[in-house]
Scaffold this active site. Structure first.
Site, PDB file in Angstrom:
ATOM      1  N   LYS A  35      -0.093  -3.501   0.579  1.00  0.00           N
ATOM      2  CA  LYS A  35      -1.290  -2.507   0.569  1.00  0.00           C
ATOM      3  C   LYS A  35      -2.556  -3.319   0.827  1.00  0.00           C
ATOM      4  O   LYS A  35      -3.141  -3.864  -0.049  1.00  0.00           O
ATOM      5  CB  LYS A  35      -1.561  -1.513  -0.494  1.00  0.00           C
ATOM      6  CG  LYS A  35      -2.390  -0.393  -0.242  1.00  0.00           C
ATOM      7  CD  LYS A  35      -1.663   0.386   0.926  1.00  0.00           C
ATOM      8  CE  LYS A  35      -2.732   1.542   1.582  1.00  0.00           C
ATOM      9  NZ  LYS A  35      -1.799   2.219   2.644  1.00  0.00           N
ATOM     10  N   SER A  38       0.298   5.603   6.560  1.00  0.00           N
ATOM     11  CA  SER A  38      -0.278   5.777   5.285  1.00  0.00           C
ATOM     12  C   SER A  38      -0.596   7.334   5.184  1.00  0.00           C
ATOM     13  O   SER A  38       0.249   7.860   5.207  1.00  0.00           O
ATOM     14  CB  SER A  38      -1.803   5.083   5.198  1.00  0.00           C
ATOM     15  OG  SER A  38      -1.986   4.657   3.444  1.00  0.00           O
TER      16      SER A  38
END
Length: 622
Positions: free
Chosen positions: A200, A406
């Site tokens: 991430k 995402s």
């Protein structure tokens, strides 16, 4: 007496102002009536015409809403900062219609003003160009030079011409975000980063001065897959080997030096272009091919926008008797609340899905996603509407465009099936949050914050140090959000949480890899997704509609009113008059533009819970 004088002066000015505006209004109305009653603006396509595909701007899934009056005034003053946009569907529809139009004999790709476009959009246009050629019609590409995106489409031409002084800028893909950890430290800004997921990388610019090894590994893999698709497609169209692409400066410089630094000759020698011609030479060639136009000054042609006006209705027509497959477009960052067309709002996009659910004629829905994510809360609101559609017996197909990662994957996960283009960027299943406090920065200026509160929870301020216990609470919230994300995907994809976690961790995948991992069901474009939705709904005969936000009567009137050529010419200001701009106005415009960018950036982070499912590198890749 002085007071009365100024009152009389003001009343006179006020009367003059109203009089001028009333006269202007009457003149504009007369112009509109004359415009609509005349045939001066009617587009006539003569037999043997060349369709000039002169695309100008970014190729997009959905055009961003712009107030028509503001746009018209901005155009007249030369003050529009928004880059122009071209709807992908419009491009494909024009090419497909022209392919079967007997009046169109050839297409000219004039792509000089076309800005960057993701590979999936270029591939869809390329497929339409292939169909055009299949009808026995020729395509000629011409340009002063070619960017990488422009050249991809030019490769589909039967002949590529370039100016002798031009160049072909095919250089590959790269990802170089800006990192500012040291800058934040020098400003004494305290960073509090909360995230889950090894890959991430959205928060890396805040906590590093370089890209992490994990991010480099993931980014290099999907960028390499994207580059391989580009090379394979272009090499096939140009009929040369994939090794013809220069990937090292040493190889390039050797070839470039062999042509004495002549970029045009370099492109010609390496088979990138077929000939080097000036604009006038190309024009004369086209005159020989399709003849002169009515004015006798150039070749017989019709532009992209003119051709589009002949096939696209100014107002969408919805046949009330037919069953429908509805398309809902979700494009841009996902933020909380309501947003105009071209952006994703948790409330506004949910409302579009709800509108499709409550329409008895809509039997299936395609959710067309082009987003790198954003607010987790807004994403969940949209996903809930997808589930409601399915509960109502209406199948939903998620159709991924350039990016659906995402939060973009969050809203896709609940669909009956997920379709993606081979070059779609997806995945990035991870969560993060960020809080910055400025107690140290302000202390250097002699500014402090102090006081009392009735509880330990009250009184949070970025002007004071973050309570470590509050930090623990935020981290727990982030971890719960990640577990929620894993659970959602696991339940929707028929996988275990451990299996999803293994391919999640915020990692980005290209769709060909995502399909192998089980994150995507099928590879295909939007039309494939529409057909799949119709099949799931057992529809043999149906219309396709796009569910859009309803414009107010004023917006509809102004849109059509200001698109009239006579009105535009009336509003237009001569260049000499428009140049009356002081340096102060220029500076103000620059400052306002910077502020707008900052506000837009802040609006991207408006989740009420401060939890985000967002893929920064995906947004950069678009």
């Amino acid at each position: 007496m002085i007071k009365k004088f100024f009152q009389m002066l003001w009343n006179g000015l006020n009367f003059s102002r109203r009089l001028i505006f009333n006269i202007l209004f009457v003149v504009i109305i007369i112009s509109v009536i004359v415009g609509f009653s005349s045939d001066d603006g009617k587009v006539i396509i003569t037999p043997g015409s060349a369709l000039v595909l002169n695309l100008s701007g970014q190729i997009v899934e959905q055009e961003k809403y712009v107030d028509p009056l503001e746009a018209a005034i901005g155009d007249s003053m030369g003050q529009n900062d928004e880059p122009p946009e071209v709807l992908l569907d419009d491009v494909i529809n024009v090419i497909n219609d022209a392919a079967h139009n007997p009046k169109i004999s050839v297409m000219v790709l004039a792509l000089q003003q076309m800005q960057n476009a993701h590979l999936n959009k270029l591939q869809e246009i390329g497929a339409a160009l292939t169909e055009f050629k299949a009808q026995g019609k020729k395509i000629i590409a011409t340009g002063d030079s070619y960017t990488q995106a422009q050249y991809y489409l030019a490769a589909y031409a039967d002949e590529i011409s370039m100016h002798p002084y031009g160049w072909v800028g095919v250089e590959g893909y790269a990802m170089y975000p800006v990192y500012f950890k040291d800058a934040l430290e020098k400003l004494s800004i305290s960073q509090h980063i909360f995230r889950v997921g090894t890959f991430k990388s959205a928060v890396e610019p805040f906590i590093r001065n370089d890209m992490s090894d994990a991010a480099k590994l993931a980014n290099k893999e999907w960028l390499g897959a994207l580059w391989l698709q580009y090379k394979t497609d272009v090499a096939a169209q140009r009929n040369f080997d994939i090794s013809n692409f220069d990937e090292s400066m040493t190889t390039f410089l050797e070839k470039f030096a062999a042509q004495s630094g002549d970029s045009g000759e370099y492109a010609l020698k390496n088979g990138w272009v077929d000939n080097l011609k000036t604009k006038e030479e190309v024009r004369q060639d086209l005159i020989k091919l399709v003849g002169l136009n009515a004015e006798g000054k150039s070749f017989n042609q019709v532009s992209f926008s003119d051709y589009l006006s002949t096939i696209k209705m100014p107002f969408p027509y919805d046949n009330p008797l037919t069953e429908k497959v509805a398309v809902v477009v979700a494009k841009g960052n996902i933020v909380d609340g309501k947003r105009k067309a071209g952006e994703i709002g948790g409330d506004s996009t949910s409302a579009l899905l709800r509108k499709a659910r409550l329409d008895d004629k809509v039997k299936a829905v395609v959710l067309r996603i082009d987003s790198g994510g954003g607010s987790m809360f807004a994403s969940e609101l949209i996903r809930a509407e997808v589930l409601a559609l399915k509960a109502a017996g209406k199948p939903v197909i998620a159709s991924m465009s350039s990016v659906a990662a995402s939060g973009g994957y969050w809203i896709a996960s609940a669909a009956n099936e997920i379709w993606a283009a081979p070059s779609t960027i997806t995945g990035s299943i991870g969560i993060f949050g960020t809080v910055m406090t400025f107690e140290n920065s302000l202390a250097r200026l002699g500014v402090y914050s102090d006081g009392v509160s009735t509880t330990e929870m009250a009184g949070f301020s970025p002007m004071r140090e973050l309570n470590p216990q509050l930090g623990n609470m935020i981290q727990m919230s982030i971890e719960r959000g990640y577990n929620r994300f894993l659970t959602i995907v696991a339940e929707a994809r028929g996988m275990s949480i451990e299996e999803v976690d293994h391919i999640a961790q915020g990692r980005v995948w290209i769709a060909t890899q995502a399909k192998e991992l089980g994150l995507v069901d099928h590879l295909g474009n939007k039309q494939d997704a529409i057909e799949a939705a119709a099949k799931l709904a057992s529809l043999d005969h149906y219309d396709v509609i796009t569910v859009e936000q309803t414009l107010s009567p004023r917006e509809l009137f102004m849109k059509e009113f200001l698109s009239n050529a006579h009105v535009q010419s009336f509003i237009a200001i001569e260049p000499a008059q428009a140049t009356i701009k002081t340096s102060l106005q220029t500076n103000i415009k620059s400052v306002v533009h910077q502020l707008q960018q900052e506000v837009t950036s802040l609006e991207d982070y408006n989740d009420p819970n401060g939890v985000y499912a967002r893929c920064l590198v995906c947004n950069l890749a678009q």
